[in-house]
Design a protein around this motif. Structure first.
Motif, short mmCIF file in Angstrom:
data_model
loop_
_atom_site.label_atom_id
_atom_site.label_comp_id
_atom_site.label_asym_id
_atom_site.label_seq_id
_atom_site.Cartn_x
_atom_site.Cartn_y
_atom_site.Cartn_z
N TRP A 205 0.82 -1.21 0.00
CA TRP A 205 0.00 0.00 0.00
C TRP A 205 0.85 1.26 0.00
CZ3 TRP A 205 -4.70 1.12 -1.30
CH2 TRP A 205 -5.25 2.33 -0.91
N LYS A 206 1.94 1.28 0.77
CA LYS A 206 2.75 2.49 0.88
C LYS A 206 3.51 2.79 -0.41
CE LYS A 206 6.74 0.09 2.89
NZ LYS A 206 7.68 0.06 4.03
N ASN A 207 3.73 1.77 -1.26
CA ASN A 207 4.46 1.97 -2.52
C ASN A 207 3.57 1.94 -3.75
OD1 ASN A 207 6.90 1.94 -1.03
ND2 ASN A 207 7.00 -0.28 -1.15
N LEU A 208 2.28 1.64 -3.56
CA LEU A 208 1.40 1.38 -4.70
C LEU A 208 1.26 2.60 -5.60
CD1 LEU A 208 -0.39 -0.73 -6.03
CD2 LEU A 208 -2.29 0.10 -4.65
N SER A 209 1.04 3.79 -5.03
CA SER A 209 0.83 4.98 -5.85
C SER A 209 2.07 5.30 -6.68
CB SER A 209 0.45 6.17 -4.96
OG SER A 209 1.48 6.44 -4.02
N ARG A 210 3.26 5.17 -6.08
CA ARG A 210 4.49 5.45 -6.82
C ARG A 210 4.69 4.43 -7.94
NH1 ARG A 210 10.40 4.75 -4.19
NH2 ARG A 210 9.62 2.61 -4.19
N THR A 211 4.45 3.14 -7.64
CA THR A 211 4.63 2.10 -8.65
C THR A 211 3.68 2.29 -9.82
OG1 THR A 211 5.35 0.53 -6.95
CG2 THR A 211 4.62 -0.38 -9.05
N LEU A 212 2.40 2.46 -9.52
CA LEU A 212 1.42 2.62 -10.59
C LEU A 212 1.63 3.92 -11.36
CD1 LEU A 212 -1.84 1.32 -8.88
CD2 LEU A 212 -0.28 0.10 -10.39
N GLY A 213 2.05 4.97 -10.64
CA GLY A 213 2.28 6.24 -11.31
C GLY A 213 3.41 6.17 -12.31
N LEU A 214 4.55 5.57 -11.91
CA LEU A 214 5.69 5.47 -12.81
C LEU A 214 5.42 4.52 -13.98
CD1 LEU A 214 8.62 5.36 -10.20
CD2 LEU A 214 8.12 7.19 -11.82
N LEU A 215 4.86 3.33 -13.66
CA LEU A 215 4.58 2.37 -14.73
C LEU A 215 3.48 2.89 -15.66
CD1 LEU A 215 4.74 -1.03 -12.81
CD2 LEU A 215 6.46 -0.03 -14.31
N GLY A 216 2.46 3.54 -15.09
CA GLY A 216 1.39 4.08 -15.91
C GLY A 216 1.88 5.18 -16.84
N THR A 217 2.70 6.09 -16.32
CA THR A 217 3.24 7.15 -17.17
C THR A 217 4.11 6.59 -18.29
OG1 THR A 217 3.26 8.66 -15.27
CG2 THR A 217 4.62 9.26 -17.16
N PHE A 218 4.96 5.63 -17.93
CA PHE A 218 5.82 5.01 -18.94
C PHE A 218 4.99 4.30 -20.01
CE2 PHE A 218 8.41 1.46 -20.52
CZ PHE A 218 9.55 2.13 -20.94
N SER A 219 3.94 3.61 -19.60
CA SER A 219 3.09 2.89 -20.56
C SER A 219 2.37 3.85 -21.49
CB SER A 219 2.07 2.03 -19.80
OG SER A 219 2.72 1.12 -18.94
N LEU A 220 1.86 4.95 -20.96
CA LEU A 220 1.15 5.93 -21.81
C LEU A 220 2.10 6.58 -22.81
CD1 LEU A 220 -1.16 7.68 -19.17
CD2 LEU A 220 -1.85 6.15 -21.02
N VAL A 221 3.31 6.93 -22.34
CA VAL A 221 4.28 7.53 -23.26
C VAL A 221 4.68 6.52 -24.34
CG1 VAL A 221 6.60 8.50 -23.46
CG2 VAL A 221 5.15 9.15 -21.54
N GLY A 222 4.91 5.27 -23.94
CA GLY A 222 5.26 4.24 -24.92
C GLY A 222 4.14 3.99 -25.91
N TRP A 223 2.91 3.92 -25.41
CA TRP A 223 1.78 3.70 -26.33
C TRP A 223 1.65 4.87 -27.30
CZ3 TRP A 223 -2.69 6.27 -27.57
CH2 TRP A 223 -3.65 5.55 -28.30
N ALA A 224 1.83 6.08 -26.81
CA ALA A 224 1.72 7.26 -27.68
C ALA A 224 2.79 7.25 -28.76
CB ALA A 224 1.80 8.54 -26.84
N LEU A 225 4.02 6.87 -28.40
CA LEU A 225 5.11 6.88 -29.37
C LEU A 225 4.94 5.80 -30.44
CD1 LEU A 225 8.29 7.51 -27.18
CD2 LEU A 225 7.14 9.11 -28.69
#
Length: 502
Positions: A205-225
């Motif tokens: 729980w204490k790391n979930l927001s950071r993990t999802l935020g970083l992976l989610g941002t990376f995935s969106l940028v990758g999908w866009a490219l």
């Protein structure tokens, strides 16, 4: 509490129950391993075809990489059952193909799997596995290069003979080699982290927001490219990937690269993204090289991060040890004189402000010099440790501070305790040490005993903490004067003097 934190102990409990069940029913265990291995392989096979294959052109073939990860986590005695399940499913799925292609595919996949599994260290946690000596070299040479290169020869021979496919030997060998090599480079690390318990920490729980935020941002940028018109800007993903490697470690970076492999494969196969403008099949080759470099880059970065974390932990532990040594006695583990003086001054001032009593007991081992001379210094040290253990177990109230005062003398600070309370604890301590029955032939009592002096007072303005120590020390002198192995206070000596004077 995070979801991963709740699931992890249940998975461990389930795994333990499965092991016990398997040991009791070996035949059923064998059948279960074959069925589960075959089912997992079949599902992964279908997903790989739908995601990474188009017009007989494959970006990567992840099956072997995932299988190797499970083999590294499983004892070798179960490998034959797992291979049996894999072979049955593969033959079933490729049954409509020519027999030589089915045989070459099956034999090559099994050989490639065993080459990788035997050449890599067993999996006992991601951190330990990735720090294995020479892992990156072994990973590149055997699973990523030699395995696919060797097993590609019989497959290329079988498929190049099929006139309907219109493929020649070396192009098909190159296709097999690149697809399997990239599949191992990408999906073997993913399989390793998915079956390692350390990965659960990313989703606590204490790391979930950071993990999802970083992976989610990376995935969106990758999908866009990779789903936009062809533009050579794949390098924009590297800073994001390095950030994930430093923040989430090897597990996070492996997940990120494999998410990228999925979103980039679809776009590249549809002539989109940074490599979409390159002619096929070279666009796929360029994507494979990009993904391989991305994953292999995560290895040294993650190793450096782990070594940095280890260095920081070792430095912190060394500092804590030094700090503990600075305030504790090396022989007994109790607080040392310096620590006692510091805390005593603080408690004296606090008690003066709040008008509370401060109690002290001085403890001396009776005839300890005679004990040391007769039994030796090693026995003397052990005797002091035994006394310290008794003090520690007796004086266990929060706020009380037992310490070694010097030599064979100990002192106990008892804030907020009046004289009656100090005397009670002192008598219990004296009796417990007597019950140890430590032999002392040079003592009048024939065993190791202690004398205890006690005093308690409410600090007044103008009085010094040393006055309390002096009063307790006079009580100790009184106990020694009256036969040792007793608890006494300064008042007892005064009363005896008054009786003798009368």
């Amino acid at each position: 509490m995070g979801l991963a934190t709740k699931i992890q102990p249940r998975l461990r409990s389930f795994e333990a129950r499965v092991r016990i069940w398997g040991r009791r029913r070996p035949l059923l265990q064998t059948i279960a391993i074959v069925l589960v291995s075959g089912l997992v392989y079949g599902i992964a096979f279908r997903l790989a075809i739908s995601t990474f294959l188009r017009d007989n052109l494959s970006v990567c073939w992840p099956i072997v990489g995932l299988q190797v990860a499970f083999f590294l986590r499983t004892p070798r005695r179960f490998w034959p059952q797992m291979i049996t399940g894999m072979v049955i499913v593969q033959v079933t799925l490729e049954w409509s193909q020519p027999i030589d292609q089915v045989v070459s595919d099956t034999v090559s996949d099994v050989a490639e799997l065993l080459i990788a599994a035997y050449c890599l260290p067993p999996l006992n946690g991601v951190s330990r596995w990735i720090k294995e000596r020479g892992l990156l070299k072994r990973f590149i040479v055997w699973p990523a290069l030699l395995g696919p290169a060797i097993t590609g020869f019989p497959v290329a021979a079988a498929y190049s003979r099929d006139l309907d496919l219109h493929v020649s030997y070396w192009p098909y060998w190159a296709r097999w080699f690149t697809g399997d090599a990239i599949g191992i480079v990408l999906w073997l690390p993913l399989g390793v982290i998915l079956i390692s318990r350390e990965t659960y920490a990313l989703f606590a729980w204490k790391n979930l927001s950071r993990t999802l935020g970083l992976l989610g941002t990376f995935s969106l940028v990758g999908w866009a490219l990779f789903n936009y018109k062809p533009t050579p800007i794949a390098f924009l993903l590297m800073p994001f990937l390095l950030l994930i490697a430093f923040k989430l470690g090897f597990s996070g970076s492996a997940i990120a690269v494999n998410i990228l492999s999925i979103v980039s494969a679809k776009g590249t196969l549809h002539r989109l993204g940074p490599f979409g403008s390159i002619q096929e099949p070279y666009s796929v080759t360029a994507l494979q090289a990009f993904l391989a470099v991305s994953m292999l880059m995560c290895f040294p970065v993650s190793i450096l991060q782990l070594e940095r974390d280890d260095f920081e932990r070792e430095t912190r532990e060394a500092y804590e040890r030094m700090e503990k040594l600075a305030i504790s006695d090396g022989l007994t583990g109790l607080a040392n004189r310096r620590r006692f003086d510091d805390i005593f001054d603080q408690e004296w001032r606090r008690a003066m402000r709040e008008g509370e009593p401060v109690g002290v007991m001085m403890i001396d081992v009776d005839s300890f010099k005679l004990f040391n001379d007769f039994y030796g210094h090693l026995a003397g040290d052990q005797c002091l440790r035994n006394i310290a253990d008794s003090i520690r177990s007796t004086v266990n109230r929060a706020g009380d501070l037992p310490a070694r005062f010097g030599g064979e003398e100990f002192v106990v600070l008892m804030p907020g305790t009046d004289l009656f309370g100090v005397l009670q604890v002192a008598e219990v301590l004296r009796y417990r040490i007597e019950l140890l029955r430590l032999e002392h032939k040079r003592s009048l009592h024939q065993i190791v005993t202690v004398s205890v002096g006690c005093w308690s007072a409410i600090p007044k303005i103008g009085t010094l903490p040393a006055s309390l120590i002096e009063a307790a020390d006079q009580g100790l002198y009184s106990a020694k004067l009256n036969g040792r192995n007793r608890v006494s206070t300064i008042s007892a000596e005064i009363e005896e003097a008054a009786v003798r004077a009368s």
